[in-house]
Design an enzyme around this catalytic site. Structure first.
Site, PDB file in Angstrom:
ATOM      1  NE  ARG A  49     -11.797  -3.553   4.158  1.00 25.23           N
ATOM      2  CZ  ARG A  49     -12.669  -2.877   3.400  1.00 25.23           C
ATOM      3  NH1 ARG A  49     -12.390  -1.658   2.982  1.00 25.23           N
ATOM      4  NH2 ARG A  49     -13.823  -3.417   3.063  1.00 25.23           N
ATOM      5  CE1 TYR A 102      13.469  -8.370   8.929  1.00 26.83           C
ATOM      6  CE2 TYR A 102      11.687  -7.428   7.645  1.00 26.83           C
ATOM      7  CZ  TYR A 102      12.174  -8.418   8.475  1.00 26.83           C
ATOM      8  OH  TYR A 102      11.353  -9.453   8.842  1.00 26.83           O
ATOM      9  CG  ASP A 175      12.539   0.895   7.870  1.00 26.26           C
ATOM     10  OD1 ASP A 175      12.390   1.234   9.060  1.00 26.26           O
ATOM     11  OD2 ASP A 175      12.376  -0.271   7.470  1.00 26.26           O
ATOM     12  CE  LYS A 200      11.264  -5.697  14.552  1.00 31.26           C
ATOM     13  NZ  LYS A 200      10.466  -5.653  13.379  1.00 31.26           N
TER      14      LYS A 200
END
Ligand SMILES: Cc1ncc(COP(=O)(O)O)c(C=O)c1O
Length: 382
Positions: A49, A102, A175, A200
């Site tokens: 992690r 978004y 973003d 994306k």
């Protein structure tokens, strides 16, 4: 020696593996690492992690592509956004977000961060006076922008917004999902943090979900890395490897996405059943000049308003064949969707509600003539 973008995409963080010389950094599919002695992990790797070499490779590559010092990757774009918000904001703070963003980002602000204690206002981020009016100097910790915005393709002037954010002691968060670092590098324009849905254009093949944060601020990077581990919303090693594999071809893919988008825009503008085409590459787009200043080209995303209203927009989406009816964007295959009923349904009734006659296209890298033929049959007769 400084390398060009294409070279960094293929080599940054991706030295051949030292033990075997494997040219492609392997997938370190492990949850833990054998240690030399108590409290002496090898090369700092103690638990996956916290650190994993496959994730390190992706993080270093993304930092290089955005021209930043530190990259951090996450299980999804929204996991990256959540980690960032809870690192830099405290209950009682305020954020400005776009009035066109978004839908999932809107949902994160309004349904998760707000009940936690974050106050926020939506503003038209193409209008610096609107952003100024929405800010609460002293309380505003973050000015959050998308440029181009999802789904209306609005453009924010990043240099001007960075100057304003810094005047009021806030961070400018960008973003950069729609542009990708190939088309736009917000840190060089003054932004403090870049956010990505690597799902994306960076991944590029619609086969992996992920997110990233990139910054050049050493203190902030330390706090973000602390929260990345403490909150634990990391991406797995196979997902990191797949994303890195996609990134190698980002530059050539983006050129083709832009070429095809330009051909599709030219077709749509002339079509009698299209009321308006939203694309920052069009000279009459209100953000065209700013986009031309801060972007290399104008990207592969196009939205348009159907002349026959909502019913027509829905019919176009349903009739498309080569354009796959699906959420998401930025893959090699072209996608079509109805934002009002799909990606942005969560913004219904809010300041971020999108027009019902809107259709959004993610233009892929197929043959442009085939894409235009598909739109032609989907749009119907004049
Ligand atoms: C502009 C933008 N930002 C962030 C996200 C969220 O990313 P993810 O779906 O990887 O959580 C999306 C997803 O569509 C997006 O379009």
């Amino acid at each position: 020696m400084t390398f060009g973008f294409e070279t960094l995409a293929i080599h940054a963080g991706q030295e051949p593996e030292p033990r075997t010389g494997a040219v492609v950094p392997p997938i370190f599919q492990t949850s833990t690492y054998a240690q030399h002695a108590v409290g002496e992990p090898r090369l700092g790797y103690d638990y996956a992690r916290s650190t994993n070499p496959s994730r390190d490779a992706l993080q270093q590559c993304l930092a290089a592509l955005e021209g930043g010092r530190t990259g951090l990757t996450f299980a999804s774009g929204l996991a990256a956004e959540d980690t960032l918000l809870r690192t830099v904001c405290r209950p009682g703070d305020h954020a400005v977000m776009p009035d066109d963003a978004y839908g999932g980002t809107y949902r994160l602000f309004s349904r998760v961060a707000q009940p936690w204690g974050l106050d926020w206002s939506a503003a038209r981020i193409s209008d610096i006076d609107a952003v100024r009016a929405a800010a609460r100097p002293g309380r505003t910790k973050v000015i959050w922008v998308e440029t181009p915005t999802n789904p209306l393709l609005g453009i924010a002037d990043l240099a001007a917004l960075a100057a304003f954010a810094h005047d009021i002691g806030a961070l400018l968060v960008v973003d950069n999902t729609f542009a990708s670092p190939y088309l736009q590098q917000p840190l060089a324009l003054g932004a403090d943090v870049v956010v990505h849905s690597t799902t994306k254009y960076l991944g590029g093949h619609s086969d992996v979900v992920g997110g990233a944060l990139v910054t050049s601020d050493t203190n902030l990077a330390e706090q973000l890395a602390y929260h990345q581990n403490a909150m634990g919303a990391i991406n797995g090693p196979f997902d990191a490897w797949l994303t890195l594999r996609g990134i190698k071809t980002l530059a050539v893919r983006m050129e083709r996405h832009c070429d095809n988008a330009e051909r599709v825009v030219e077709y749509l503008v002339a079509h009698p059943r299209v009321a308006q085409v939203l694309y920052p590459g069009l000279p009459d787009h209100p953000g065209h000049e700013v986009a031309a200043k801060q972007m290399r080209r104008f990207g592969g995303m196009i939205s348009f308003r159907a002349a026959g209203g909502e019913e027509h927009a829905v019919a176009i989406c349903n009739r498309a064949r080569l354009f796959v009816l699906a959420e998401s964007l930025g893959g090699v295959e072209s996608l079509i969707e109805h934002p009002g009923r799909m990606t942005h349904a969560s913004a219904a009734g809010s300041p971020l509600e999108v027009p019902a006659d809107l259709v959004r296209l993610s233009v892929g890298i197929e043959s442009a003539a085939d894409l235009i033929a598909d739109l032609d049959q989907a749009l119907g007769d004049a």
